[in-house]
Design an enzyme around this catalytic site. Structure first.
Site, PDB file in Angstrom:
ATOM      1  N   GLN A 262       0.817  -1.207   0.000  1.00 38.13           N
ATOM      2  CA  GLN A 262       0.000   0.000   0.000  1.00 38.13           C
ATOM      3  C   GLN A 262       0.848   1.254   0.000  1.00 38.13           C
ATOM      4  OE1 GLN A 262      -3.443  -0.224  -0.543  1.00 38.13           O
ATOM      5  NE2 GLN A 262      -2.521  -2.212  -0.959  1.00 38.13           N
ATOM      6  N   HIS A 265       1.678   2.938  -3.352  1.00 36.15           N
ATOM      7  CA  HIS A 265       0.645   3.659  -4.095  1.00 36.15           C
ATOM      8  C   HIS A 265       0.932   5.155  -4.143  1.00 36.15           C
ATOM      9  CE1 HIS A 265      -2.534   0.986  -5.361  1.00 36.15           C
ATOM     10  NE2 HIS A 265      -2.556   0.377  -4.194  1.00 36.15           N
ATOM     11  N   GLU A 330      -8.964   1.098   5.622  1.00 37.15           N
ATOM     12  CA  GLU A 330      -9.456   0.636   4.318  1.00 37.15           C
ATOM     13  C   GLU A 330      -9.248  -0.876   4.190  1.00 37.15           C
ATOM     14  OE1 GLU A 330      -8.608   1.607  -0.426  1.00 37.15           O
ATOM     15  OE2 GLU A 330      -7.118   2.129   1.097  1.00 37.15           O
ATOM     16  N   HIS A 331      -8.016  -1.340   4.426  1.00 37.71           N
ATOM     17  CA  HIS A 331      -7.685  -2.759   4.376  1.00 37.71           C
ATOM     18  C   HIS A 331      -7.180  -3.197   5.746  1.00 37.71           C
ATOM     19  CE1 HIS A 331      -6.620  -1.072   0.307  1.00 37.71           C
ATOM     20  NE2 HIS A 331      -7.422  -2.052  -0.071  1.00 37.71           N
ATOM     21  N   ASP A 364      -7.023  -6.740  -4.206  1.00 40.03           N
ATOM     22  CA  ASP A 364      -6.920  -5.684  -5.210  1.00 40.03           C
ATOM     23  C   ASP A 364      -7.241  -6.188  -6.606  1.00 40.03           C
ATOM     24  OD1 ASP A 364      -6.296  -3.593  -3.551  1.00 40.03           O
ATOM     25  OD2 ASP A 364      -4.134  -3.694  -3.870  1.00 40.03           O
ATOM     26  N   HIS A 423     -53.030  17.833   3.547  1.00 34.75           N
ATOM     27  CA  HIS A 423     -52.643  16.449   3.802  1.00 34.75           C
ATOM     28  C   HIS A 423     -53.791  15.712   4.486  1.00 34.75           C
ATOM     29  CE1 HIS A 423     -48.540  17.668   2.883  1.00 34.75           C
ATOM     30  NE2 HIS A 423     -48.100  16.434   3.121  1.00 34.75           N
TER      31      HIS A 423
END
Length: 456
Positions: A262, A265, A330-331, A364, A423
């Site tokens: 990661q 990235h 996230e992971h 992934d 109404h």
């Protein structure tokens, strides 16, 4: 030499240190936001003319008409056929796994009838048209095509429009092959904020979509923020994240590489290890230092790990799970014995990877679940991208004549309480003569509720 921070949960100021580690101010650069706003306004006003101009300016691609910026279907097929056999096979198998997983997410229409004949239910319908943004040029992210296009197609989206920049005409056969496998309907070789504007507002050539999904640079992200509300978007994603919880019994080289996976990235990506074993943490630190030099993206990994990474010693695995829930990564890898027992303690994570052999990288590309995941702690309230993001729910209500008296009185009372006379009267009209059959406009009476099919 890399200097990755070391923390211990027993330190008196650990909470403060963890807070600083997790702090990420996603401050939208004013210049980027202003540029995106200007481009969007121009696309909305001048359409194709503006789109051609920005493509010429930013992608150095001089097209005489928008027809030149739409790829023919046979170009996708030729890209697929031109791939080496191993790449074609890998793409095809990954797509099949992703499709099989997402088919289980399909929501179905349903209904039930109450004793008085009232029918209540839910009708599920797919979005009509979706736009998929895919980074282009030398960048090659076929996995992004699979993860965004397949759930849309499984949901039954009527038309999928893909946009991908091709600076100086550079295309990626892997990306185009993935589009062929996913049955993408149309591809335009446009990118940047201008492509987002074209999808959101529509031009003479590019059709307006209902939702835009897919990753992009800062200008793409700024444009997606600005068009949200005109169209739907998938999510506002931050830098990639991985959190590994390890009991100290996994090969430290594996864990170091998982952190790298990661960190490579983005310089702002975050990779964190939690372990109760200080000797193991030392071994991972040594592995990081040893393996880093051989990495093709070592500068990015180095910056990421030194800036936002951490090796954290915890008291035990229970505390590790509690800290993981605070981080909401996230992971999340649970590299421990009997990971299924610890999984139940995790409440907040985009994706959970169980066991020593389940690397995040499999998620992934080819495991099956979607790799578009909530970041920056938003897993506390958000979920991975899925089929449900491309389907809509409509409530179904059919009230019988008998039920109109009972429900009408409830509605009338509440409406008068809110001061909404119309109404109240709308409900009252239907039960004042409730004993009579209620005509449906065709000379017959409504007596039987409609029946919804399992899926519409």
């Amino acid at each position: 030499m890399i200097q990755i921070r070391r923390l211990s949960s027993t330190d008196s100021r650990f909470d403060e240190a963890l807070g600083r580690l997790l702090a990420f101010e996603d401050e939208q650069d004013a210049a980027v936001d202003a540029a995106a706003a200007e481009i969007l306004a121009d696309i909305k006003k001048r359409g194709d003319e503006a789109l051609l101009g920005y493509t010429r300016r930013f992608d150095h691609l001089d097209a005489g008409s928008m027809a030149e910026l739409e790829l023919p279907h046979d170009r996708m097929q030729s890209a697929l056929q031109s791939l080496p056999a191993d790449q074609r096979s890998a793409l095809t198998e990954a797509a099949a796994r992703v499709r099989a997983y997402h088919e289980k997410q399909l929501m179905q229409s349903w209904s039930y009838v109450e004793p008085d004949g009232t029918l209540l239910g839910q009708q599920i319908t797919p979005l009509d048209r979706v736009g998929l943004y895919v980074p282009g040029g030398k960048a090659s992210y076929p996995s992004s095509v699979l993860m965004n296009a397949i759930p849309a197609k499984v949901a039954g989206v009527g038309e999928l429009i893909m946009v991908t920049p091709t600076p100086r005409g550079e295309t990626s056969d892997l990306v185009l092959a993935a589009a062929a496998i996913c049955n993408v309907d149309r591809i335009f070789t446009i990118g940047g904020a201008q492509a987002i504007g074209a999808l959101a507002y529509g031009t003479h050539t590019v059709p307006q979509v209902d939702k835009i999904v897919g990753p992009g640079n800062a200008y793409v992200a700024a444009a997606k923020r600005r068009v949200f509300g005109v169209v739907g978007i998938d999510m506002l994603a931050g830098p990639s994240e991985i959190l590994v919880i390890c009991d100290g019994k996994t090969n430290p080289d594996w864990i170091a590489m998982d952190l790298f996976s990661q960190a490579e990235h983005d310089e702002l990506a975050q990779a964190i290890l939690l372990s109760p074993d200080p000797v193991f943490i030392d071994a991972v630190a040594a592995s990081i230092a040893r393996q880093l030099e051989a990495m093709s993206r070592k500068r990015v990994i180095h910056t990421s790990l030194e800036g936002r990474g951490a090796l954290i010693q915890v008291r035990d695995l229970d505390e590790a799970c509690a800290i993981a829930n605070r981080i909401a990564p996230e992971h999340l890898e649970l590299s421990v014995e009997q990971p299924e027992n610890w999984m139940t303690k995790i409440r907040h994570a985009g994706a959970i990877f169980l066991g020593r052999y389940t690397s995040e990288a499999l998620g992934d590309y080819c495991a099956g679940p979607n790799h578009v995941l909530p970041t920056s702690g938003t897993a506390r309230f958000s979920s991975p991208l899925g089929v449900y993001d491309f389907q809509k729910r409509s409530s179904i209500i059919q009230v019988s004549a008998e039920a109109s008296a009972r429900l009408g009185r409830i509605a009338s009372t509440l409406a008068h309480g809110e001061g909404l006379q119309a109404h109240a009267m709308s409900a009252e009209y239907r039960f004042q003569n409730s004993a009579a059959a209620i005509p449906d406009g065709s000379g017959s009476s409504i007596s039987e509720p409609i029946a919804l099919p399992p899926r519409l």
